[in-house]
Design an enzyme around this catalytic site. Sequence first.
Site, PDB file in Angstrom:
ATOM      1  N   GLY A  91      55.571  95.966  64.261  1.00  0.00           N
ATOM      2  CA  GLY A  91      54.900  95.687  62.991  1.00  0.00           C
ATOM      3  C   GLY A  91      54.718  94.200  62.811  1.00  0.00           C
ATOM      4  O   GLY A  91      54.960  93.411  63.725  1.00  0.00           O
ATOM      5  N   GLY A 144      55.031  91.088  59.572  1.00  0.00           N
ATOM      6  CA  GLY A 144      55.393  90.779  58.188  1.00  0.00           C
ATOM      7  C   GLY A 144      54.686  89.530  57.736  1.00  0.00           C
ATOM      8  O   GLY A 144      53.769  89.043  58.402  1.00  0.00           O
ATOM      9  N   GLY A 145      55.113  89.014  56.606  1.00  0.00           N
ATOM     10  CA  GLY A 145      54.443  87.873  55.992  1.00  0.00           C
ATOM     11  C   GLY A 145      54.360  86.675  56.904  1.00  0.00           C
ATOM     12  O   GLY A 145      53.417  85.906  56.826  1.00  0.00           O
ATOM     13  N   GLY A 173      54.994  86.707  60.522  1.00  0.00           N
ATOM     14  CA  GLY A 173      54.909  86.902  61.963  1.00  0.00           C
ATOM     15  C   GLY A 173      55.117  88.349  62.378  1.00  0.00           C
ATOM     16  O   GLY A 173      55.252  89.238  61.539  1.00  0.00           O
ATOM     17  N   ASP A 184      57.402  91.428  45.733  1.00  0.00           N
ATOM     18  CA  ASP A 184      56.459  92.121  46.611  1.00  0.00           C
ATOM     19  C   ASP A 184      57.012  93.482  47.014  1.00  0.00           C
ATOM     20  O   ASP A 184      56.937  93.879  48.174  1.00  0.00           O
ATOM     21  CB  ASP A 184      56.163  91.254  47.844  1.00  0.00           C
ATOM     22  CG  ASP A 184      54.872  91.680  48.540  1.00  0.00           C
ATOM     23  OD1 ASP A 184      54.067  92.406  47.916  1.00  0.00           O
ATOM     24  OD2 ASP A 184      54.658  91.295  49.700  1.00  0.00           O
TER      25      ASP A 184
END
Length: 782
Positions: A476, A478-479, A481, A594
């Site tokens: 996956g 994320g914000g 990397g 978030d």
Amino acid sequence: MASMLSLFTICHLFISIALYACSAGATDSLFAYQFITNLNPLVSSNHNFVIGFFGYYSSTLRVCKTYLGLGYRSVDSRAIVWVGNELNPLGCFTALALTKEGFYVKDIVLGTTVWIHKPNRTVPSPVLKLLDSGNLVFGDSSNLTAGEYLWQSFDHPLHTLLPGMKLGWDKKTGIDRSMRSWRTEGDPAPGDYLLRLDLGDSGQLPQLVLEKNQRMQSRWGPWDGEKFSGGYALMDSHAFRPIFHSDTDAIFFTFEAKEDSSLILSLNPDGKLQFLRWDNNATNFWDEVKTLNMAICDQYSTCGPYGVCTDGEFPCECPDGFTAVSPEEWDKMNFTEGCRRNTSLNYTDNDVFVKNTGLKLPDKATYWGMLYPQDCEQKCLNERSCMAYTNFNINGNGSKCVVWLGDLLDMRRSRIAGNDIFIRMANGKPGVIAPENSIAPENSIGALLQGTDVIAYDSSDLAAATDNFSLSNKIGHGGFGNVYKGVLENGVEIAVKKQDVALRQGVEEFENEVKLIANLQHRNLTKLLGYCIHGIEKFVVYEFMANKSLDKVIFDAARRATVAWPTRLNIIKGIARGLVYMHHDSRLTVIHRDLKASNVLLDSEMTPKISDFGLAREFEDDVEVKTHRVAGTYGYMSPEYMQAGHYSTKSDVFSFGILTLEIVSGQRNSIYRHPTYDIGLVGYAWKIWNEGNAIELLDPLIDKPDDLDEVLGCIHVGILCCQRRSQDRPSMVQVVSLLEENEMLKFNCVPREPYFYKETSQSSRSRESMNGLSITEFTGRS
Ligand SMILES: *[C@@H]1O[C@H](CO)[C@@H](O)[C@H](O)[C@H]1NC(C)=O
Ligand SMILES: *[C@@H]1O[C@H](CO)[C@@H](O)[C@H](O)[C@H]1NC(C)=O
Ligand SMILES: *[C@@H]1O[C@H](CO)[C@@H](O)[C@H](O)[C@H]1NC(C)=O
Ligand SMILES: *[C@@H]1O[C@H](CO)[C@@H](O)[C@H](O)[C@H]1NC(C)=O
Ligand SMILES: *[C@@H]1O[C@H](CO)[C@@H](O)[C@H](O)[C@H]1NC(C)=O
Ligand SMILES: *[C@@H]1O[C@H](CO)[C@@H](O)[C@H](O)[C@H]1NC(C)=O
Ligand SMILES: *[C@@H]1O[C@H](CO)[C@@H](O)[C@H](O)[C@H]1NC(C)=O
Ligand SMILES: *[C@@H]1O[C@H](CO)[C@@H](O)[C@H](O)[C@H]1NC(C)=O
Ligand SMILES: *[C@@H]1O[C@H](CO)[C@@H](O)[C@H](O)[C@H]1NC(C)=O
Ligand SMILES: CC(=O)N[C@H]1CO[C@H](CO)[C@@H](O)[C@@H]1O
């Protein structure tokens, strides 16, 4: 009673025969000693405009009231855009005549004459011409084609502004054009409402003002060089382009129709100001395009002194550092007393100016000339009554210094049409400022983590564990990397987040996350195992989550069917417990900012763990703070955060409410479309809740539990958490007690309508989703 006759056919048949010999045919111009009646009206060459007569016949009084009217396509009173003798109606037998002395309407029977225009000198070769624009012009034939008019109807607007017709002031003619409503539908006598261009202090702050019997009803402006402040409805649109002109000879507002030349601006007898378009089917004559004064925030000073109107379900709010003068009245929607400062002013150099963005500028501004912003501020500071200032940056070297000497009235939140205003405040304790720039320098991460059990990994160990960060191990991003799955030498599975060095924002988020999460330890938060700094490369190491992120489970048609109700309820409860810990139980108050399905990870037992603290912030107290960098995810952000950048634990509560409804329904809020009602997931939940059918929200792919109260309780909590006003939402502690003790149905708190997108906000919806959001996702990807 008066009944309305749109055409005095019989009357006019009579006079037409009498005058036929010297009357003009169906033409756009009238020459000296010609007459017009309804049988031979003036018609513009494009056939859009007609001049004839309309009026009333009162059967009880047996009198006619007849007016000269300029209409769109007909002289039916509903089509009229201009009237010649609205103050002096005549009898049934009336004609319009042109002479060298001017032109007039005449009652043929009584001989009464009403001059419409009579210049002081005679005109040798007079012409009255109806132009294609709908302007009726009068002048001498030698000069008329050159555009030299001695008189024109465009200078005398009544209840209608045609495209190109001006509202405002002209030095040469001395005319100040304004619009005046009719008394009633069909009666053109002056009514109660007046729309005018108010020039403001020193003629420098023009605004459009709607008055009823001289009392202010609404205003648009002042004009700031680009737009009418707060006048979103008057900005360039697909239907029209607003034009504002200002120089020493004239200041006026007008507009240009874009798609449909029949567009008009009309002020009706009830004071409604509307853009209308001709309905070619001629059933209703004019169709509404846009009403300019429909919302509660369009009414003057709805929220009282210093109040800010917001176009939301709860219309009024106070600026930062202000509170309602009487909170009880305020809650009862009585806003007359407005807001006051939390800390009263010092009136010395000690006062400061606090910037408020996106506001319609208050009324009664004063112009202090061209000044540099810092000089404007200093001058305002030196003047006790000066409560705020702003600058219109008209050209680079300096700007218009605009101040308010007294209370600030009639402000409105308008992100697009609003302005910045600097409000005078006492310089007491500085407010809490979001520590957005207080990121620790890199080399101090180790120091920050001292005393925690966070490990400093070696980069070679992480490379080995993840097959050198091979693509096949990527699970996956994320914000800041990508995230990789890895297996350490000792067999422990890990998830490694590798900072993308190309993302500047990533640096902040990396450090923020490490610093924050290292101090948070709870079974329902992801556990930070360690970190690694290797040159410019940075890594964070977490425990591995076998079941990836919640969104991959509950929004997936195949997998969601396998997540039965008890598991879902457990996930909701676990997230709630994690939030209680963050908000109330840890040393500091941590606001996540978030929270969303993709930031909740699931371990092999489906225990939820809140992850991704890149945007999270910690505070010593439970506070509400304001940021200018709104980052989060569309579909989960609370209205106060999205619209004003305010966040608090209650904005996490809002996101939790959305998430709860998503888990119950298996539907993603941001893209949810009910086939029939376009009111979003929350709106739909609210609708069926009120209809007593809330259970229908439950994901149809799973079995209904025996205890429906559990489901209804979660929906109840979801709706409570999505209340528009943050103070109406429960705290996470309350949420947990509602969920755990299954007390939710005994809970006597009846929710108000929650915040949700309505059908009409479709366009703003997509705009908001585009606007400055950093969408972070830390998820497993298969
Ligand atoms: C016409 O004459 C009247 C009185 O004689 C005067 O008040 C008015 O200002 C004059 N109008 C113009 C346009 O000269
Ligand atoms: C026509 O225009 C000229 C120049 O502006 C002016 O001198 C003359 O008086 C005008 N004629 C009439 C009849 O107004
Ligand atoms: C006008 O009439 C036509 C045909 O009857 C219809 O299709 C159209 O929708 C109508 N337009 C309006 C604005 O009512
Ligand atoms: C102002 O006072 C209100 C109510 O007492 C409070 O909620 C708010 O946080 C205060 N604002 C500031 C900036 O002190
Ligand atoms: C609104 O509040 C003011 C003062 O707080 C009060 O005088 C007034 O009566 C209230 N109006 C209504 C309609 O309740
Ligand atoms: C105003 O500020 C001065 C300087 O900080 C302080 O001494 C004084 O007490 C303040 N006055 C008020 C009314 O707050
Ligand atoms: C800005 O420039 C304009 C035009 O050059 C000039 O007229 C004006 O005085 C200048 N304003 C200031 C504040 O310097
Ligand atoms: C890992 O990849 C880097 C470059 O991407 C390379 O320099 C290094 O030798 C690789 N190491 C291993 C163990 O494959
Ligand atoms: C969660 O993970 C466990 C262990 O890997 C697995 O047996 C289970 O099927 C997973 N559950 C879901 C809903 O995918
Ligand atoms: C410590 C704690 O509150 N853990 C909770 C985490 O979430 C699960 C539900 O998935 C709860 O059962 C635990 O109590």
